[in-house]
Each structure stands twice: as C-alpha cells, then as structure tokens.
Design a protein around this motif. Structure first.
Motif, PDB file in Angstrom:
ATOM      1  N   THR A  57       1.590   9.289  -6.039  1.00 31.30           N
ATOM      2  CA  THR A  57       1.935  10.682  -5.737  1.00 31.30           C
ATOM      3  C   THR A  57       3.048  11.179  -6.643  1.00 31.30           C
TER       4      THR A  57
ATOM      5  N   SER B 240       0.930   3.948  -3.059  1.00 34.39           N
ATOM      6  CA  SER B 240       0.553   5.319  -2.744  1.00 34.39           C
ATOM      7  C   SER B 240       1.646   6.303  -3.142  1.00 34.39           C
TER       8      SER B 240
ATOM      9  N   ASP C  46       0.822  -1.207   0.000  1.00 32.30           N
ATOM     10  CA  ASP C  46       0.000   0.000   0.000  1.00 32.30           C
ATOM     11  C   ASP C  46       0.858   1.261   0.000  1.00 32.30           C
TER      12      ASP C  46
END
Length: 173
Positions: free
Chosen positions: A113, A109, A105
C-alpha cells in the motif's frame, strides 16, 4: 522486466532485520542498516521503501523519517516499533505505523500500500499517511484521550477539510 523493488530495513535489532529479510519475496533487493545514521547513508533514490524502527541509538527512527521527507525523492516509510502508538505518531512523517511484533501478511500488505502511495502527489500521499496513522491511533487510544488531544483534533480537521476518509487507507490501491 523492471528493476527489483528495493527495501531498506533499518533496525538496531539484528533479529528483526533478518526476519523482515526472510519475509520479503526474493525479488526484493534488501538493504540493511543497524542504526539510523547508517540507514540514511544507505538510502538513496533507488530505494522504494523503508522498514524503520522507532527507537535506535545515535539517530532515532523519527529523526530518520524527518530527514528522508526532506529529500527530493522519498521512499515509502513504514515505522515498525515496539512503542505503543499514541497521538504523538500523528506528527511523525511516515506513511504507516505498525506495532511489533507484526505478522508477515500485515507487513507485506502495508508495504504494498505504501509503495502504491509513492506514485501519488506529495499532498495526497501525506494525507493518506496521516489518515493511516489516525486510524492506528484511534484503535489504540481511549476515546476520551482522543477527544482531549489537540494533535488528534487537528488531524481530524485536516482530513475532513481535504475529504479524506479512513476507508481510503484500507481500500487502496
């Protein structure tokens, strides 16, 4: 529908290359390289992001990151390393720095970004990458060492001069 997201995984550890490949959603096009030289050869303008190991034979991740930043089109670069972050990462031209082992995760993530940041202008992207690395260093290094570090103080001043808050690195996109 647009082309798939292309991610280069450059790591001399085959197990990590395979793990990241498994973690990435199937709509990602994954390019693998077991060393920095091969990675540089395989990363072209179609590559959106790079997951980059820091310590590799032949050409280090730091050298690969520097060469990628010299190109006219630069992918988002996430350095994923077993080397504990220290103030020296402030000078590595990457968009983010993760410590191995990292979770799926977290990796996805940060990758998302970093890809979003590639849409920004060069200076803003560099500042956000610096703010990200500064936050990583601030979490990993004793406050007294940070206070004594010229590199850390330069990073803080540069970010303050451009009014880039640490919250911006967390709240994106």
């Amino acid at each position: 529908m647009g082309r798939p997201t292309s991610v280069a995984v450059i790591d001399d550890d085959r197990d990590y290359r395979q793990l990241y490949k498994l973690w990435l959603p199937e709509e990602y096009d994954v390019i693998e390289a077991g060393d920095g030289r091969t990675g540089l050869q395989r990363v072209d303008d179609s590559v959106d992001a790079v997951l980059l190991d820091r310590q590799m034979p032949e050409l280090s991740g730091e050298a690969v990151a520097a060469k990628l930043r010299q190109r006219s089109v630069t992918p988002g670069v996430v350095m994923v390393s077993s080397v504990a972050p220290d103030v020296d990462i402030l000078d590595i031209p990457v968009d983010s720095y993760l410590r191995k082992p990292t979770g799926r995760d977290t990796l996805l993530s940060v990758l998302s970004t970093v890809r979003t940041r590639c849409e920004y202008g060069t200076e803003r992207r560099e500042l956000l990458g610096l703010a990200d690395r500064r936050a990583t260093v601030a979490d990993a290094v004793r406050a007294t060492a940070l206070a004594e570090s010229d590199a850390y103080q330069r990073a803080v001043k540069r970010l303050e001069h451009h009014d880039v808050a640490l919250a911006e690195t967390v709240s994106e996109p």
